[in-house]
Design an enzyme around this catalytic site. Structure first.
Site, PDB file in Angstrom:
ATOM      1  N   GLY C  54     112.201  62.869  14.516  1.00 19.78           N
ATOM      2  CA  GLY C  54     111.341  61.723  14.269  1.00 19.78           C
ATOM      3  C   GLY C  54     110.147  62.115  13.410  1.00 19.78           C
ATOM      4  N   SER C  55     109.625  61.170  12.648  1.00 15.91           N
ATOM      5  CA  SER C  55     108.403  61.433  11.889  1.00 15.91           C
ATOM      6  C   SER C  55     107.206  61.330  12.839  1.00 15.91           C
ATOM      7  CB  SER C  55     108.268  60.430  10.749  1.00 15.91           C
ATOM      8  OG  SER C  55     109.274  60.663   9.785  1.00 15.91           O
ATOM      9  N   GLY C  56     106.040  61.648  12.310  1.00 23.89           N
ATOM     10  CA  GLY C  56     104.832  61.579  13.128  1.00 23.89           C
ATOM     11  C   GLY C  56     104.384  62.935  13.634  1.00 23.89           C
ATOM     12  N   HIS C  57     105.157  63.990  13.268  1.00 24.42           N
ATOM     13  CA  HIS C  57     104.804  65.345  13.707  1.00 24.42           C
ATOM     14  C   HIS C  57     104.356  66.206  12.532  1.00 24.42           C
ATOM     15  CE1 HIS C  57     106.735  64.069  17.325  1.00 24.42           C
ATOM     16  NE2 HIS C  57     107.922  63.997  16.767  1.00 24.42           N
ATOM     17  N   LYS C 105     115.384  70.087  17.812  1.00 21.79           N
ATOM     18  CA  LYS C 105     114.512  70.049  18.989  1.00 21.79           C
ATOM     19  C   LYS C 105     115.272  69.367  20.124  1.00 21.79           C
ATOM     20  CE  LYS C 105     110.845  67.991  17.073  1.00 21.79           C
ATOM     21  NZ  LYS C 105     111.517  67.574  15.813  1.00 21.79           N
ATOM     22  N   ASP C 110     117.911  63.562  19.227  1.00 22.71           N
ATOM     23  CA  ASP C 110     118.067  64.572  18.184  1.00 22.71           C
ATOM     24  C   ASP C 110     119.374  65.327  18.358  1.00 22.71           C
ATOM     25  OD1 ASP C 110     115.089  64.056  18.595  1.00 22.71           O
ATOM     26  OD2 ASP C 110     115.080  65.159  16.716  1.00 22.71           O
ATOM     27  N   HIS C 219     105.554  62.996  21.660  1.00 22.66           N
ATOM     28  CA  HIS C 219     105.965  61.642  21.298  1.00 22.66           C
ATOM     29  C   HIS C 219     105.177  60.605  22.070  1.00 22.66           C
ATOM     30  CE1 HIS C 219     109.463  64.173  20.464  1.00 22.66           C
ATOM     31  NE2 HIS C 219     109.641  63.387  19.456  1.00 22.66           N
TER      32      HIS C 219
END
Ligand SMILES: Nc1ncnc2c1ncn2[C@@H]1O[C@H](COP(=O)(O)OP(=O)(O)O)[C@@H](O)[C@H]1O
Ligand SMILES: Nc1ncnc2c1ncn2[C@@H]1O[C@H](COP(=O)(O)OP(=O)(O)O)[C@@H](O)[C@H]1O
Ligand SMILES: [Mg+2]
Ligand SMILES: [Mg+2]
Ligand SMILES: [Mg+2]
Ligand SMILES: [Mg+2]
Lengths: 333, 212, 333, 212
Positions: C54-57, C105, C110, C219
Site C-alpha cells: 500500500g502507499s502511504g509509507h 510485508k 500483500d 496502517h
C-alpha cells in the site's frame, strides 16, 4: 502535549547526544558550549564553514556537517539563535588556517549573535567572513525592515559553498559563491498547521481545519495571509508566482527545484507539490535540471512545505554535484 | 551619601529576574502572537543565569553589577533580545563607570546609554514596534524629571511610567523590525513583548530604589 | 481535512508523477498498471528485486529503487496492497534472466496478491522467489493467526538483499540473505497520533492528548495497548524490552540500531529516541556498530516512531556498507 | 426453464455494486475500528470497475458473469478482500460451469465452492472473525434449505439470512486472521467489515431472484 522527549528543557542536549551516538565517524559533538564539528576538524588549509541558529529545523544545521558541506553547526535553544560563545568556540575549532565563513540566516537574533562571535573571533586572530541568507520572498525587503528571512535556500548555500571550500577556494571565493547562491535562490512556504514548541506545549498559532497560511516562516510565525484551503495546484501557484517574479526567473532559465517539507507533511504529498511546481515551470519553459525533495529545513511538527528555486549555471551545477557526506545529504562517497 | 548604590543595582537585578520569571508565560504569549513565542523563555533563562552568577559574585559598584547582567544575558539568552538587552546593560555599565553611587544625572546617563546601545545594534527607530518604544519614552521622561529637579528616585519612577505607556503604545503599531515585521499589517493590534519586558525591568529599577 | 493534494482519488498517481519528474536519471515510472523501475532495468544477469505494498509509507518502496537496492516498487492505493497485475508487470520488467525476488510485508492482502502475481509470472517462465518480512514483535506469532506484520525491518531486508544481488548472488542466495536479515531483525512502534487517510479525511483512530498507543502498525491500526504518555525513556523501554527478549539479543551482540519516524515526528525527537535506545543497549553491553535514523517506513502523517534492531555479522555489515543509490538511501556513489 | 439464469447473475452483480456503494462509508468505518479503514473504499473501487466492465460485455452464462466479477475484483481491489472475494467468485464461476440456468443444487454448489475458495486462500476457520463467518453459515443454511426441498430462491434467501446473522455473530469474537488479529483482545466488540460486506452481497443475490 505529547512528544518523544524527556523534558522540554533538555530537548536540544538530548537530541545532540543521540546525534553524536548515531554518527560517530562523521561528527564530534562538543558540550558546554554545545556545537557539532566534523570528526576531522579542523581541516588544514581548507576554509571552515560554520552555520547555526535556533533548533527545531532539523536536519538543519547539524545534519549537514561533514565532508563537502559544513565544518560546524551551532544549535541554539528551540527557535532561538545561539549565543556568541558556542559560535566562537565552533569557529575556532574549525579554523584550519584558511579562515572561517559564517552562514547566517537573516533573523535579528542570528545576525546579532553571529556578529558578536565574529568580532570575538577576529580578536583572537581568526579571519571570519559572513554571508547572510535571505531567500524568503514572502517578506518585503527594504532598508527599513528586518528584511527577508533565511529559509530553505540555506541548504543550497551550505551545500554549494561547502563544495567550493572542499575544492580549495579561499575565504573570499567561498564567500562569493555563497552570496551568488543566495542571490539566485528564492523561496516561499505554506503551512497547514502550526508547530508545537516543547516548552510552550501549544501550537504557535491557531488555525482551523479548512484554512492555510501562505508565506510562513520556519519559527511558527504566522504568514502574510490566511486563506481557505484549496487543492495543491492553487496553493503551489500562490508560492510560485512571487518566487518567479522576484528574481525574476525567465524562459529558458535552468533551475534547481527544491520542495522542502516542514516536518510533518508526508513525502507522498511533497512529491505531489513537486509535480505541481514542475508543471508550472514546464509551462514557462524553465528547465529543471536538478532537484531536491524532502524534509531539510523544518519547523518541528509543522505541516506544510516551501518551494525554492535556484537559478543554475555550470559552476553551481558542478558544485551541487560534487561529493557530500553528511547525516542528511549524501552522494558521491 | 547621596544617590543609588550597589545594593540598589543588585536589588534591581533581582527584581527584574523575579518579574521576568513571574511574567514568563505572558511574555511568551505576547511573542506567540507576533513572533515565535519564546521571549519569556529566553529572558527567564537569562535572568536565572544572572541570579546564579550573582550568588557567586559580589560586585562592588552598580556598574560592575550591570556588567555582570550584560555578559550573562549575552551568553545565555540568544535570540534578538539577548544581544540587544545585553548591549543595553553593557553600555549602561560603561556609563556608570566606577562610581559607587549614582545621582539623578548619572541615572539618566545610564538609561540613555542603554537605549543608545539597543539602537546602535538593532537599528530600530521609534515607532518600529520594538523595545525601543519602551526605552526612548523612558529616557525622555527621565531627562524631563531631572530637568524638573528630580532626584534619582524621581527619574526612575518617571522612566518606569513612561516605559509602561510606551509599551502600551506599541499595540496599534505595524512592526518594521524584528520577527513581528514579517507579519506586516497583521502585526498591528498586539503589544510588543520586548517593550513589555523592558517596561518590567525599568519598573524593577524604580521599585528597587526603596531598598537602595 | 487539509492536505497538499489534488484529490484523494489521485494521490498515488500524482505523487508518482512528481517522483518521476524529480528522479529522472534514477527511475522510470510506468503507468496503467503503475510501478516504478530502475532507469537501467532489467539489469542483465542480476537477480531482480521487487517490493511493493500500500502507499502511504513513503519513501518505502519507490524511494528505495536504484543501484544496490530494489529494481522495482509496486505501489497500491493508500494502505492497500497492490493487485497482481502491476506486480506481474514489474516482475517481468526487471527480470534480467537471473530470476526475481519478491519482498513482501506480511499482511494478508500483500501476501495473497504477490502470491497470485508470482504464479502468473511463473506461468510466463519468470523464476520468482518470495520472502515475507515479519519483524514486528508487537504481534503474537502463531500458526493460527495472521502472524507478525512486516514493518521498518523491510528497509534493512531491501538494502541488504539488494547489495547481495548487486554483487552477483544467484536467486537462492539473495533470498537466503533476505531471510537471514528478516530472521535477525525485530521491531516495535509507538504512536502519538493516528494518520489521516486522504479518502477517509479523519484520523484512523481517536486518541487523546495525553495517551499513546504502544505496538502500532503502519496502517493506522490501533496498537496492542493504550497508555498514558510518559517521558521518552519509559516509552523506549516499552519498545526495547519485547524486541530484546524476542530474538533474544544478548550481551556482546553487535547490532544495527534503526530509529524510524512515522512521518510527522521531528528529527530532533527521533535522535532523542536514539539516545534513549542506545543507553539501554549500552547497559546490556550490546554493541551498536551501524545506525539509521529518519523517516523511512512511514504511516502518512502519524506521529510516533519504531525501533528496529538487527543482529549483525561480518557479511551483513559488508552488505549494509555496500554502495546504494536510491532517492531515499544513498552512499558510496 | 427452471432455475436462475444470466439475468439473475447480472442483476446480482449490479445489486452488489449498488449496496457496496451505498454502504461504502459504513464498511470503511467498521474497518477503521479494527483494521485500516479502507474496506468500503476497496470494494467500491472494485465494483465500480465491475459495472464498467459489464457495460462493455455481455456474458452468456451465470458462470461467465461471475468470472468477469472475479477477474475484475482481483485486478482492482487489492488488499485482503480483493484476492479473497475474487477467488470466491472465480470458484463459484467454475462450479457454475457452462450451465445456462442454475437450480437449487447448482446454487448450493456455487456457494460452497466460493466459500471453499476463500478458506483455501485465506486459511481462516469459523470463529476467526472474518468473512468466512458470513459465508460458512450461509452455505450451511443453503444446504439445509435444499435438503428441505427448497428451490434456488429459497436456498439464496436462507443463505442471505444466515450470512447476516453470521456477520452479527462476529461482534464478540477475537480476531485470529486479517488485520483485526493485530488488535488481539481489543478486536472484540466490533463487527467484521468483510463479514458485513459478504452478507450484503449474498442478500443482493437473493434479492436478484425476483428479477432473475
Ligand atoms: N532590531 C530590533 N531593535 C530593537 N528591538 C528589537 C529588534 N528586533 C527585535 N527586537 C525586540 O526583541 C523582541 C523579541 O525578542 P525574543 O523573542 O527574545 O527574540 P527572537 O525574536 O529572536 O525570538 C521583540 O519583541 C522586540 O522588542
Ligand atoms: N485470512 C483471511 N481469511 C478470510 N477473510 C479475511 C482474511 N483476512 C482478512 N479477511 C477479511 O478481509 C476483510 C478486510 O478487507 P480489506 O479491508 O478490504 O483488506 P485489508 O485488510 O488488506 O485492508 C476483513 O474484514 C476480513 O473479513
Ligand atoms: Mg526566538
Ligand atoms: Mg521570540
Ligand atoms: Mg488495506
Ligand atoms: Mg482494510
Amino acid at each position: 502535549m505529547k512528544k518523544l522527549i524527556r523534558d522540554p528543557q533538555t530537548v536540544v542536549k538530548d537530541s545532540l547526544a543521540g546525534f553524536a551516538a548515531a554518527h560517530p565517524g562523521l561528527v564530534r559533538v562538543q558540550t558546554d558550549p554545545d556545537y557539532v564539528v566534523r570528526a576531522d576538524a579542523p581541516v588544514r588549509g581548507k576554509v571552515g564553514l560554520v552555520s547555526g541558529g535556533g533548533s527545531g529545523h532539523e536536519p538543519l544545521h547539524a545534519g549537514f556537517v561533514g565532508y563537502g558541506m559544513l565544518d560546524a553547526a551551532v544549535p541554539g535553544a528551540v527557535f532561538t539563535s545561539p549565543t556568541p560563545d558556542p559560535i566562537l568556540e565552533a569557529t575556532k575549532a574549525v579554523d584550519g588556517g584558511a579562515g572561517v565563513l559564517h552562514i547566517v540566516k537573516n533573523y535579528t537574533g542570528d545576525v546579532l549573535n553571529f556578529e558578536t562571535a565574529a568580532e570575538l573571533a577576529a580578536a583572537e586572530d581568526v579571519q571570519v567572513e559572513s554571508v547572510v541568507v535571505d531567500d524568503d520572498v514572502a517578506v518585503k525587503d527594504s532598508l527599513y525592515t528586518a528584511g527577508r528571512r533565511g529559509v530553505a535556500g540555506t541548504v543550497l548555500v551550505e551545500k554549494i559553498a561547502g563544495a567550493a571550500a572542499e575544492r580549495g577556494d579561499d575565504l573570499a571565493a567561498v564567500a562569493a559563491v555563497a552570496r551568488k547562491v543566495n542571490d539566485r535562490a528564492r523561496s516561499m512556504g505554506v503551512a497547514l498547521t502550526a508547530p508545537v514548541v516543547p516548552h510552550a506545549g501549544v501550537p504557535s498559532f491557531d488555525i482551523s481545519d479548512h484554512e492555510v497560511e501562505i508565506g510562513i516562516g520556519i519559527h511558527g510565525e504566522p504568514g502574510r495571509e490566511r486563506i481557505e484551503w484549496e487543492p495543491v495546484d492553487g496553493l503551489v501557484q500562490r508560492l510560485m508566482t512571487p518566487i518567479l517574479e522576484d528574481l525574476p526567473f525567465t524562459s529558458s532559465d535552468d533551475v534547481l527545484l527544491f520542495v522542502n517539507g516542514m516536518g510533518a507533511t508526508p513525502l507522498v504529498e511533497l512529491y505531489i507539490v513537486y509535480d505541481a511546481a514542475a508543471s508550472i515551470l514546464r509551462e514557462r519553459n524553465i528547465q529543471v535540471s536538478r532537484s531536491l525533495v524532502g524534509n531539510f529545513v523544518t519547523s518541528l511538527d509543522m505541516q506544510g512545505c516551501s518551494i525554492t528555486l535556484l537559478q543554475l549555471d555550470d559552476e553551481l551545477k558542478a558544485l551541487w554535484d560534487a561529493p557530500v557526506e553528511t547525516a542528511a545529504l549524501r552522494w558521491g562517497r | 551619601m547621596d544617590g543609588l548604590g550597589t545594593d540598589w543595582a543588585i536589588d534591581w537585578v533581582r527584581r527584574s529576574a523575579a518579574v521576568v520569571g513571574e511574567h514568563r508565560a505572558e511574555l511568551s504569549e505576547l511573542d506567540r502572537a507576533i513572533g515565535d513565542g519564546d521571549h519569556g523563555e529566553n529572558l527567564d533563562r537569562g535572568f536565572r543565569a544572572v541570579l546564579a552568577k550573582l550568588d557567586g559574585a559580589s560586585p562592588e559598584t552598580p556598574g560592575a553589577a550591570l556588567r555582570l547582567v550584560a555578559t550573562t544575558l549575552i551568553s545565555t539568552v540568544g535570540g534578538a533580545s539577548g544581544p540587544l538587552l545585553g548591549t543595553a546593560y553593557l553600555r549602561g555599565a560603561q556609563a556608570a563607570g566606577d562610581a559607587e553611587r549614582l545621582d539623578g544625572t548619572a541615572v539618566v546617563a545610564l538609561l540613555a546609554a542603554a537605549r543608545d546601545g539597543i539602537v546602535a545594534r538593532g537599528k530600530a527607530e521609534s515607532g518600529d514596534k520594538t523595545m525601543v518604544d519602551a526605552w526612548t519614552p523612558a529616557v525622555d521622561a527621565a531627562q524631563q524629571a531631572l530637568a524638573a529637579g528630580g532626584d534619582a528616585s524621581a527619574v526612575l519612577s518617571a522612566a518606569a511610567d513612561a516605559a509602561e505607556s510606551g509599551a502600551e503604545a506599541t499595540v496599534p503599531m505595524v512592526a518594521r523590525k524584528g520577527r513581528a515585521s514579517y507579519l506586516g499589517e497583521r502585526s498591528a493590534g498586539h503589544l510588543d513583548p520586548g517593550a513589555r519586558s523592558s517596561a518590567y525591568q525599568l519598573r524593577a529599577a524604580s521599585d528597587a530604589v526603596a531598598e537602595g
